[in-house]
Design a protein around this motif. Sequence first.
Motif, PDB file in Angstrom:
ATOM      1  N   THR A   4       0.787  -1.278  -0.064  1.00  0.00           N
ATOM      2  CA  THR A   4      -0.111  -0.088  -0.046  1.00  0.00           C
ATOM      3  C   THR A   4       0.948   1.185   0.137  1.00  0.00           C
ATOM      4  OG1 THR A   4      -1.808  -1.252   1.196  1.00  0.00           O
ATOM      5  CG2 THR A   4      -1.850   1.247   1.245  1.00  0.00           C
ATOM      6  N   LEU A   5       1.831   1.468   0.863  1.00  0.00           N
ATOM      7  CA  LEU A   5       2.828   2.263   0.859  1.00  0.00           C
ATOM      8  C   LEU A   5       3.373   2.709  -0.473  1.00  0.00           C
ATOM      9  CD1 LEU A   5       3.554   4.718   2.639  1.00  0.00           C
ATOM     10  CD2 LEU A   5       5.439   3.169   3.464  1.00  0.00           C
ATOM     11  N   ILE A   6       3.918   1.385  -1.022  1.00  0.00           N
ATOM     12  CA  ILE A   6       4.549   1.712  -2.532  1.00  0.00           C
ATOM     13  C   ILE A   6       3.657   2.512  -3.354  1.00  0.00           C
ATOM     14  CG2 ILE A   6       5.487   0.365  -4.514  1.00  0.00           C
ATOM     15  CD1 ILE A   6       6.326  -1.800  -2.379  1.00  0.00           C
ATOM     16  N   VAL A   7       2.284   1.924  -3.451  1.00  0.00           N
ATOM     17  CA  VAL A   7       1.333   2.608  -4.446  1.00  0.00           C
ATOM     18  C   VAL A   7       1.282   4.141  -3.806  1.00  0.00           C
ATOM     19  CG1 VAL A   7      -0.907   2.280  -4.830  1.00  0.00           C
ATOM     20  CG2 VAL A   7       0.264   0.337  -4.800  1.00  0.00           C
ATOM     21  N   VAL A   8       1.036   4.372  -2.594  1.00  0.00           N
ATOM     22  CA  VAL A   8       1.023   5.628  -2.047  1.00  0.00           C
ATOM     23  C   VAL A   8       2.148   6.448  -2.763  1.00  0.00           C
ATOM     24  CG1 VAL A   8       0.950   6.990  -0.091  1.00  0.00           C
ATOM     25  CG2 VAL A   8      -0.641   5.229  -0.427  1.00  0.00           C
ATOM     26  N   CYS A   9       3.289   5.914  -2.573  1.00  0.00           N
ATOM     27  CA  CYS A   9       4.445   6.666  -3.000  1.00  0.00           C
ATOM     28  C   CYS A   9       4.358   6.750  -4.558  1.00  0.00           C
ATOM     29  CB  CYS A   9       5.814   6.007  -2.487  1.00  0.00           C
ATOM     30  SG  CYS A   9       6.107   6.060  -0.811  1.00  0.00           S
ATOM     31  N   GLU A  10       4.197   6.002  -5.396  1.00  0.00           N
ATOM     32  CA  GLU A  10       3.954   6.237  -6.862  1.00  0.00           C
ATOM     33  C   GLU A  10       2.843   7.295  -7.175  1.00  0.00           C
ATOM     34  OE1 GLU A  10       4.869   5.592 -10.701  1.00  0.00           O
ATOM     35  OE2 GLU A  10       5.985   5.113  -8.992  1.00  0.00           O
ATOM     36  N   VAL A  11       1.864   7.283  -6.292  1.00  0.00           N
ATOM     37  CA  VAL A  11       0.768   8.234  -6.784  1.00  0.00           C
ATOM     38  C   VAL A  11       1.378   9.565  -6.322  1.00  0.00           C
ATOM     39  CG1 VAL A  11      -1.661   8.986  -6.023  1.00  0.00           C
ATOM     40  CG2 VAL A  11      -1.064   6.421  -6.618  1.00  0.00           C
ATOM     41  N   GLY A  12       1.693   9.545  -5.097  1.00  0.00           N
ATOM     42  CA  GLY A  12       2.465  10.828  -4.489  1.00  0.00           C
ATOM     43  C   GLY A  12       3.402  11.526  -5.365  1.00  0.00           C
ATOM     44  N   PHE A  13       4.087  10.525  -6.043  1.00  0.00           N
ATOM     45  CA  PHE A  13       5.360  10.925  -6.941  1.00  0.00           C
ATOM     46  C   PHE A  13       4.603  11.826  -7.869  1.00  0.00           C
ATOM     47  CE2 PHE A  13       7.390  10.538 -10.879  1.00  0.00           C
ATOM     48  CZ  PHE A  13       8.780  10.759 -10.676  1.00  0.00           C
ATOM     49  N   TRP A  14       3.589  11.498  -8.741  1.00  0.00           N
ATOM     50  CA  TRP A  14       2.697  11.926 -10.016  1.00  0.00           C
ATOM     51  C   TRP A  14       2.244  13.088  -9.214  1.00  0.00           C
ATOM     52  CZ3 TRP A  14       5.122  11.147 -14.287  1.00  0.00           C
ATOM     53  CH2 TRP A  14       5.337   9.827 -14.656  1.00  0.00           C
ATOM     54  N   VAL A  15       1.503  13.118  -8.018  1.00  0.00           N
ATOM     55  CA  VAL A  15       0.760  14.344  -7.702  1.00  0.00           C
ATOM     56  C   VAL A  15       1.742  15.447  -7.465  1.00  0.00           C
ATOM     57  CG1 VAL A  15      -0.462  15.049  -5.635  1.00  0.00           C
ATOM     58  CG2 VAL A  15      -1.222  12.734  -6.598  1.00  0.00           C
ATOM     59  N   GLU A  40      10.075  15.305  -3.814  1.00  0.00           N
ATOM     60  CA  GLU A  40      10.057  13.879  -4.686  1.00  0.00           C
ATOM     61  C   GLU A  40      10.714  12.925  -3.600  1.00  0.00           C
ATOM     62  OE1 GLU A  40       7.815  13.068  -6.687  1.00  0.00           O
ATOM     63  OE2 GLU A  40       7.360  14.740  -7.871  1.00  0.00           O
ATOM     64  N   PRO A  41      12.084  13.164  -3.511  1.00  0.00           N
ATOM     65  CA  PRO A  41      12.726  12.191  -2.587  1.00  0.00           C
ATOM     66  C   PRO A  41      12.511  11.898  -1.295  1.00  0.00           C
ATOM     67  CG  PRO A  41      14.306  13.809  -3.730  1.00  0.00           C
ATOM     68  CD  PRO A  41      13.010  14.264  -3.801  1.00  0.00           C
ATOM     69  N   LEU A  42      11.700  12.893  -0.807  1.00  0.00           N
ATOM     70  CA  LEU A  42      10.996  12.485   0.593  1.00  0.00           C
ATOM     71  C   LEU A  42      10.101  11.250   0.706  1.00  0.00           C
ATOM     72  CD1 LEU A  42      10.288  16.021   2.111  1.00  0.00           C
ATOM     73  CD2 LEU A  42      12.405  14.542   2.514  1.00  0.00           C
ATOM     74  N   LEU A  43       9.408  11.112  -0.319  1.00  0.00           N
ATOM     75  CA  LEU A  43       8.498   9.863  -0.697  1.00  0.00           C
ATOM     76  C   LEU A  43       9.406   8.542  -0.438  1.00  0.00           C
ATOM     77  CD1 LEU A  43       6.530  11.018  -3.619  1.00  0.00           C
ATOM     78  CD2 LEU A  43       5.806  10.826  -1.205  1.00  0.00           C
ATOM     79  N   GLU A  44      10.716   8.599  -1.177  1.00  0.00           N
ATOM     80  CA  GLU A  44      11.546   7.201  -0.993  1.00  0.00           C
ATOM     81  C   GLU A  44      11.782   7.185   0.408  1.00  0.00           C
ATOM     82  OE1 GLU A  44      11.204   9.144  -4.000  1.00  0.00           O
ATOM     83  OE2 GLU A  44      10.133   7.443  -4.506  1.00  0.00           O
ATOM     84  N   VAL A  45      12.415   8.205   1.308  1.00  0.00           N
ATOM     85  CA  VAL A  45      12.705   7.994   2.681  1.00  0.00           C
ATOM     86  C   VAL A  45      11.654   7.580   3.285  1.00  0.00           C
ATOM     87  CG1 VAL A  45      13.404   9.696   4.320  1.00  0.00           C
ATOM     88  CG2 VAL A  45      14.262   9.985   2.250  1.00  0.00           C
ATOM     89  N   VAL A  46      10.617   8.094   3.209  1.00  0.00           N
ATOM     90  CA  VAL A  46       9.359   7.594   4.101  1.00  0.00           C
ATOM     91  C   VAL A  46       8.829   6.055   3.670  1.00  0.00           C
ATOM     92  CG1 VAL A  46       6.697   7.607   4.282  1.00  0.00           C
ATOM     93  CG2 VAL A  46       7.951   9.669   4.002  1.00  0.00           C
TER      94      VAL A  46
END
Length: 191
Positions: A4-15, A40-46
């Motif tokens: 779920t977090l991977i999907v959230v990060c991918e959606v967050g990347f595009w948003v 953007e890189p903060l999503l990967e850190v999360v």
Amino acid sequence: MIVTLIVVCEVGFWVLLAAGLATRYLLKMPRTGAALLLCEPLLEVVLLVATAVDLESGAEPSWKHGLAALYIGYTVGHGHRTVKWLDGHAAHRFGGAPPPAKPPRHGMARAKHEGRVWLGTLIAAGVTTVLLQIAIWYVGDASRTVSLESWMTVAWQAAAIHGLIALSYALWPKKAPKTEPEREPVPAGRD
């Protein structure tokens, strides 16, 4: 939770990307737009922290943790190029900049371009391997980390396949189409 977090990060990347570009070019706030893009890189850190916390809390290492490492590796290897490409198109479409240069289509110039893209895949495989190896050391039980090791293999198989495709552009470069010489127009009424 990790998937779920991977999907959230991918959606967050595009948003974040859309918000950053819209702020930069439509709202004419380039600094704020750049700040959003730099988030953007903060999503990967999360995602990285959540994966580490999941393993620390005793979760069994599985394909989910491997996928998270692969996702982070891909983002490190190709994220900057993707953002730069989309920024160039947004600058042209909404900011009045000239159209971005297209990648070369023929010859060794195309082979060099494909080689540079492949380097991003090598970086992705390297980052994935480092993250997975750290997770393996952290868990410390070889019997529980087989799935993580298999993701290293997946990362390097993808890099090898991409490398073969990039190499094919160098071994068999596509030739530019030959242009035909212009013919003199035949005047009307003549055979």
